[in-house]
Design an enzyme around this catalytic site. Structure first.
Site, PDB file in Angstrom:
ATOM      1  N   ASP A  69       0.831  -1.079  -0.136  1.00 60.86           N
ATOM      2  CA  ASP A  69      -0.050   0.009  -0.063  1.00 60.86           C
ATOM      3  C   ASP A  69       0.817   1.264   0.045  1.00 60.86           C
ATOM      4  O   ASP A  69       2.160   1.014   0.283  1.00 60.86           O
ATOM      5  CB  ASP A  69      -0.925  -0.075   1.198  1.00 60.86           C
ATOM      6  CG  ASP A  69      -0.353  -0.488   2.422  1.00 60.86           C
ATOM      7  OD1 ASP A  69       0.958  -0.372   2.719  1.00 60.86           O
ATOM      8  OD2 ASP A  69      -1.018  -1.071   3.366  1.00 60.86           O
ATOM      9  N   ASN A 138      -7.776  -3.080  14.423  1.00 62.67           N
ATOM     10  CA  ASN A 138      -9.054  -3.346  14.164  1.00 62.67           C
ATOM     11  C   ASN A 138      -9.131  -4.475  13.279  1.00 62.67           C
ATOM     12  O   ASN A 138     -10.250  -4.692  12.688  1.00 62.67           O
ATOM     13  CB  ASN A 138      -9.803  -1.951  13.860  1.00 62.67           C
ATOM     14  CG  ASN A 138      -8.970  -1.698  12.346  1.00 62.67           C
ATOM     15  OD1 ASN A 138      -7.990  -2.453  12.032  1.00 62.67           O
ATOM     16  ND2 ASN A 138      -9.299  -0.496  11.743  1.00 62.67           N
ATOM     17  N   HIS A 140      -7.365  -4.764  10.350  1.00 63.96           N
ATOM     18  CA  HIS A 140      -7.173  -4.652   8.842  1.00 63.96           C
ATOM     19  C   HIS A 140      -5.832  -5.501   8.669  1.00 63.96           C
ATOM     20  O   HIS A 140      -5.058  -5.227   9.477  1.00 63.96           O
ATOM     21  CB  HIS A 140      -6.914  -3.086   8.640  1.00 63.96           C
ATOM     22  CG  HIS A 140      -5.956  -2.402   9.224  1.00 63.96           C
ATOM     23  ND1 HIS A 140      -5.935  -1.037   9.698  1.00 63.96           N
ATOM     24  CD2 HIS A 140      -4.464  -2.655   9.225  1.00 63.96           C
ATOM     25  CE1 HIS A 140      -4.971  -0.627   9.894  1.00 63.96           C
ATOM     26  NE2 HIS A 140      -4.007  -1.571   9.834  1.00 63.96           N
ATOM     27  N   GLU A 145      -9.900  -1.949   5.721  1.00 66.90           N
ATOM     28  CA  GLU A 145     -10.254  -1.492   6.958  1.00 66.90           C
ATOM     29  C   GLU A 145     -11.921  -2.397   7.241  1.00 66.90           C
ATOM     30  O   GLU A 145     -12.245  -2.673   6.203  1.00 66.90           O
ATOM     31  CB  GLU A 145     -10.920  -0.091   7.048  1.00 66.90           C
ATOM     32  CG  GLU A 145      -9.510   0.906   6.802  1.00 66.90           C
ATOM     33  CD  GLU A 145      -8.806   0.879   8.252  1.00 66.90           C
ATOM     34  OE1 GLU A 145      -8.682  -0.132   8.980  1.00 66.90           O
ATOM     35  OE2 GLU A 145      -8.106   1.978   8.042  1.00 66.90           O
TER      36      GLU A 145
HETATM   37  C1  F6R Z   1       1.535  -1.763   6.054  1.00 65.41           C
HETATM   38  C2  F6R Z   1       0.144  -2.014   6.645  1.00 65.41           C
HETATM   39  C3  F6R Z   1      -0.770  -2.210   7.608  1.00 65.41           C
HETATM   40  C4  F6R Z   1       0.214  -2.403   8.818  1.00 65.41           C
HETATM   41  C5  F6R Z   1      -0.885  -2.451  10.161  1.00 65.41           C
HETATM   42  C6  F6R Z   1       0.214  -2.891  11.220  1.00 65.41           C
HETATM   43  O1  F6R Z   1       2.036  -1.462   5.011  1.00 65.41           O
HETATM   44  O2  F6R Z   1      -0.403  -2.183   5.291  1.00 65.41           O
HETATM   45  O3  F6R Z   1      -1.740  -2.952   7.380  1.00 65.41           O
HETATM   46  O4  F6R Z   1       0.725  -3.638   8.513  1.00 65.41           O
HETATM   47  O5  F6R Z   1      -1.552  -1.337  10.347  1.00 65.41           O
HETATM   48  O6  F6R Z   1       1.059  -2.003  11.564  1.00 65.41           O
HETATM   49  P1  F6R Z   1       2.303  -2.163  12.590  1.00 65.41           P
HETATM   50  O7  F6R Z   1       2.908  -3.118  12.373  1.00 65.41           O
HETATM   51  O8  F6R Z   1       2.855  -0.904  12.635  1.00 65.41           O
HETATM   52  O9  F6R Z   1       1.289  -2.385  14.186  1.00 65.41           O
END
Ligand code: F6R
Length: 265
Positions: A69, A138, A140, A145
């Site tokens: 992303d 959450n 995702h 989301e």
């Molecule tokens: C990152 C992404 C997000 C993260 C998620 C967890 O490219 O797509 O889905 O993997 O938000 O983030 P962290 O690892 O910082 O807790």
């Protein structure tokens, strides 16, 4: 789904790095297609891969990498862009060619067209051999989301308030966090041949329990991974603390270690 409950992030990094190493070495000169995530969860695994590159000659020279992303509005070189994050934390420190590290262009004039083109680029590359994922509190994965279609493709998505708050630690102020991203869809992610998801800390415990043991639903997008045949989940004790079947997962891993299945001759 294969669940590894590990003592800490370093132990988890080794499990994840082993999967990457096997994928990269297995692809040989034709090169592996690696799916990379940003955020804090994969960073210890990237550090372990950088170490193996420097000390053990693990080479990524033939590999290509695709990001999950990118924020809409941030150009490739922007300090907070995901492209910059992956360069700083991984790819610039190994021997993968910079031009082989591909992310959606967050600064594209037409983000929706860019998202659709990115989805096709992934297909044209032959698909992802190994995709690493983190998980949001959450539920995702990437920026899918809650409420995302389980068959969604790469598209422009709006970020929830909780995700903006979680990610504001990388920005000067929460108001600086972009409100949209281009994200691979859940259907896109499911096309990866192998997936490894890593999470640490109590804040992820509910999302991890839903991912592994909850009903498949758009309410917890990561539950869609239950429909993939080759998913490895690597979690520390805190992130595993709400798993009802934790004892069974521990038993299964111990069984593999102590009594591996060998073909009968
Ligand atoms: C990152 C992404 C997000 C993260 C998620 C967890 O490219 O797509 O889905 O993997 O938000 O983030 P962290 O690892 O910082 O807790």
């Amino acid at each position: 789904m294969e669940i590894h409950i590990v003592d800490d992030a370093d132990a988890g990094a080794k499990v994840v790095a082993d999967l990457f190493e096997r994928t990269v070495r297995g692809a040989g000169e034709s090169g592996a297609v690696l799916g990379l995530a940003t955020g804090s969860s994969p960073v210890p695994a990237y550090a372990e891969l950088i170490r193996r590159h420097r000390e053990e000659g693990l080479s990524f020279a033939a590999s290509r990498a695709f990001l999950l992303d990118e924020y809409v509005g941030l150009p490739v070189g922007h300090e907070q862009s995901y492209h910059r994050f992956i360069r700083d934390n991984f790819t610039a420190q190994v021997d993968i060619d910079d031009s082989a590290v591909v992310s959606p262009d967050g600064a594209a004039d037409d983000p929706a067209a860019e998202a659709a083109a990115y989805d096709l680029r992934l297909r044209d590359a032959g698909g992802v051999d190994l995709q690493i994922l983190g998980i949001g509190s959450n539920g995702h994965i990437a920026f899918n989301e809650p409420g995302s279609s389980l068959v969604s493709r790469t598209r422009v998505v709006g970020l929830t308030r909780s995700t903006i708050e979680d990610n504001s630690r990388y920005f000067d102020a929460p108001s600086d966090v972009p409100v949209r991203a281009i994200s691979q869809g859940l259907g896109t992610i499911l096309e990866a041949r192998r997936i490894v998801l890593t999470a640490t800390g109590e804040g992820k415990a509910e999302a991890v329990a839903q991912l592994a043991e909850g009903a498949v639903s758009a309410r917890w997008p990561a539950t869609v991974l239950q429909a993939h045949p080759d998913v490895t989940v690597v979690v520390d004790e805190a992130a595993a603390s709400k798993l009802e079947l934790a004892d069974y997962y521990r038993y299964s891993r111990a069984l593999e270690r102590e009594n591996p299945l060998t073909p009968q001759g």
